[in-house]
Each structure stands twice: as structure tokens, then as C-alpha cells.
Design a protein around this motif. Sequence first.
Motif, short mmCIF file in Angstrom:
data_model
loop_
_atom_site.label_atom_id
_atom_site.label_comp_id
_atom_site.label_asym_id
_atom_site.label_seq_id
_atom_site.Cartn_x
_atom_site.Cartn_y
_atom_site.Cartn_z
N ILE A 233 0.81 -1.07 0.09
CA ILE A 233 -0.07 -0.14 -0.11
C ILE A 233 0.96 1.21 0.04
CG2 ILE A 233 -1.53 1.39 1.41
CD1 ILE A 233 -3.02 -1.36 2.16
N VAL A 234 1.91 1.25 0.78
CA VAL A 234 2.80 2.47 0.87
C VAL A 234 3.61 2.59 -0.31
CG1 VAL A 234 2.62 2.54 3.39
CG2 VAL A 234 4.60 1.23 2.24
N VAL A 235 4.13 1.52 -0.97
CA VAL A 235 4.70 1.77 -2.08
C VAL A 235 3.73 2.07 -3.33
CG1 VAL A 235 6.02 0.60 -3.94
CG2 VAL A 235 6.37 0.08 -1.47
N LEU A 236 2.66 1.64 -3.30
CA LEU A 236 1.69 1.93 -4.32
C LEU A 236 1.30 3.27 -4.23
CD1 LEU A 236 -0.43 1.16 -6.85
CD2 LEU A 236 -1.90 0.35 -4.88
N GLY A 237 0.87 3.96 -2.95
CA GLY A 237 0.49 5.05 -2.72
C GLY A 237 1.70 6.15 -3.06
N GLY A 238 3.12 5.76 -2.81
CA GLY A 238 4.06 6.51 -2.78
C GLY A 238 4.71 6.69 -1.26
N LEU A 239 6.02 6.47 -1.26
CA LEU A 239 6.66 6.16 0.13
C LEU A 239 6.69 7.58 0.53
CD1 LEU A 239 9.50 4.01 -0.70
CD2 LEU A 239 7.75 3.43 0.70
N GLY A 240 6.30 7.76 1.92
CA GLY A 240 6.07 8.86 2.79
C GLY A 240 4.86 9.86 2.32
N SER A 241 3.92 9.33 1.63
CA SER A 241 2.64 10.15 1.12
C SER A 241 1.53 9.38 2.05
CB SER A 241 2.39 10.26 -0.24
OG SER A 241 1.18 10.61 -0.61
N VAL A 242 1.15 10.36 2.81
CA VAL A 242 -0.10 9.58 3.61
C VAL A 242 -1.19 9.66 2.86
CG1 VAL A 242 -1.56 10.13 5.55
CG2 VAL A 242 0.84 10.47 6.04
N SER A 243 -1.48 10.63 2.02
CA SER A 243 -2.62 10.78 1.11
C SER A 243 -2.73 9.63 0.12
CB SER A 243 -2.70 12.05 0.40
OG SER A 243 -2.86 13.18 1.30
N GLY A 244 -1.55 9.34 -0.51
CA GLY A 244 -1.48 8.28 -1.44
C GLY A 244 -1.49 7.05 -0.75
N SER A 245 -1.10 6.72 0.54
CA SER A 245 -1.49 5.51 1.15
C SER A 245 -2.82 5.49 1.49
CB SER A 245 -0.62 5.53 2.58
OG SER A 245 0.53 5.28 2.23
N LEU A 246 -3.71 6.48 1.76
CA LEU A 246 -5.02 6.27 2.12
C LEU A 246 -5.67 5.98 0.69
CD1 LEU A 246 -5.86 9.32 4.10
CD2 LEU A 246 -5.55 6.93 4.84
N ILE A 247 -5.35 6.63 -0.37
CA ILE A 247 -5.96 5.85 -1.84
C ILE A 247 -5.72 4.49 -2.14
CG2 ILE A 247 -6.00 6.56 -4.17
CD1 ILE A 247 -5.31 9.53 -3.60
#
Length: 291
Positions: A233-247
Motif C-alpha cells: 500500500i505505501v509503495v503503491l501510494g508513494g513512500l512518505g505520502s499519507v494521502s497516497g497511502s489512503l488512496i
Amino acid sequence: MLALQILIDGFAISALYALGATGFTLIFGVSGVLNLSHGAIMVAAAVAAWAAASVLHLDIYTGALFGVGVALIVSFATYFAVVKPIQNSTRIPNEEKEIFVLTGTLLWGIMIQELIAYFFTNNAKTVLPIVEGVVDIFGNRTPRNNIFTALVCCLVIGLLWLLVNRTRTGKAVLAASMNPRGVTLLGLELTQIYIVVWGIYGILAGIAGVLLGMFLGVSSYSVGPLTASAFSIVVLGGLGSVSGSLIAAFVVGYLETITAYMISPAYRTIPALLLLVFVMYVRPQGLLGRR
């Protein structure tokens, strides 16, 4: 009817994934640590909540708080016993510390997994739900606990947003994630910020673990898949991006739910992994990542 059931169940599991991944992302964003003991901490929380109710005969609410407390303790132990000694070591070259932290947290997670299996066996443990019964939603009988799980996850994520954006401590954490050296120049102690972040992470992982124990049940075998899901999830959303992880959490959650209903629960993780591979080729920094 099936579409509505997928929508409801998918939202609940996605919210759970989002809560767990938010803490995982927060740790990386502030301190640059990919904590591979993440799944073990979540399982420890769920098993502790189960043991509090089944072995110690505590009520459901106290058991849930006990599980979150165990996750908080294990989170601090991870930082002080594994991560901090490696980061402060003068014998390990700076360029190699990240891989040592990855390896250290992975081994730490395996140790926790084995301890859980030794004391509580590998059998699945289901935490008694706080909210019982079912509710009829347009003809679909849905457990009230599923709705409760989704609401709690959304509420906790909302409270975290308020903490980060509306409090002095939260703003210090946010600043540390953007420019750690600048925070030091302003006179703030990074170690204290790291402790706060690991504490927040422990609470988030604990709540997610306890709710997962109520929703699906867990065992020591859940450690690997939970860590893999959070990492994906964090890699897909973008490492360090909370918004990306939520999506990404909702993308993965719904993919898994659709696969489980339409094909088989045994293959629920495969489409998300294939999507992750595709995204890594097309956009290596993830959906909203900057690194």
C-alpha cells in the motif's frame, strides 16, 4: 445485492488497511524507517485483546485497550531495541544503515511471530466484537461490527489529521517529515519527535490490529501477509505520502474484496500485487510519492 455487499465489506477492510498503512507511512515519512515488524505488532495487539477477554476474563472494552497498550509497548521496544541502536551505531556505515534497519525489523517481527505461536499456538484468534448483531441495508444483512470498524478507522484517521495539522506537536512532526535538519536548526530535538511518532504509530497499529481481530480474526500466520499488504500500500501510494497511502489502501481493499467474492478468497491478494508491479514499472514513485 452482491455489488452492495462488496461495497460495504470492501469499505470496512479498506478503512482497516488505511489505518494500518497511515502509521506505517508516518514512520517512514519522519524517520525514513520501513518497519517490517508492522504485521507482528498488529497481530500482537489482536492476540493480546483476545487473551485479555478469554484468559484474563476482562470485559471487551478493557481487552481492546489492553491490546492497544501491548502494541504501544512493542512499538517502543522496536524503536529503542532495534531501530535506534542501528541508527546511532558508529560501526555501521551511514549508507548501509537502512538495510540494517530493514533486516533488524524483519527479524524482530519474526521473533514476535514465534513468541505468539509458542504461547498461543498458530490457531486463529477472533476478538469478541464490541458491537454485535446485524443490520439490514437494502436487503443485505451486514454485521454491525463491520460498520463500527469502518467508522472507528475513519474517526481515528480524522483525529490524526487534526493532531498533525492543528497542534504544535503535530506541526513539529510534519516539519520533521519535510526537513529533519531544518527542525534541528530550530532547536527541536529529533529524538523526541521520533518517540512521539513511534507512540502514534503504536496506537494506530494497535487499534487496527484489534479491529482486524474482531473483523476477520488473526493468527501468527497473519504476520507476513499484513506486513506485505502495508508495504504494498505505501509503495503503491508513494513512500512518505499519507494521502497516497489512503488512496492505495482503498484500491487494494476493494481489489481484494472483489477477488474474494467473484473468484476465491485464496486469490484475494494476487490482483493487488499485479497492480503494484505494474505501477512500479509505469510510475516507480507511486501514485503521490515524491521519492
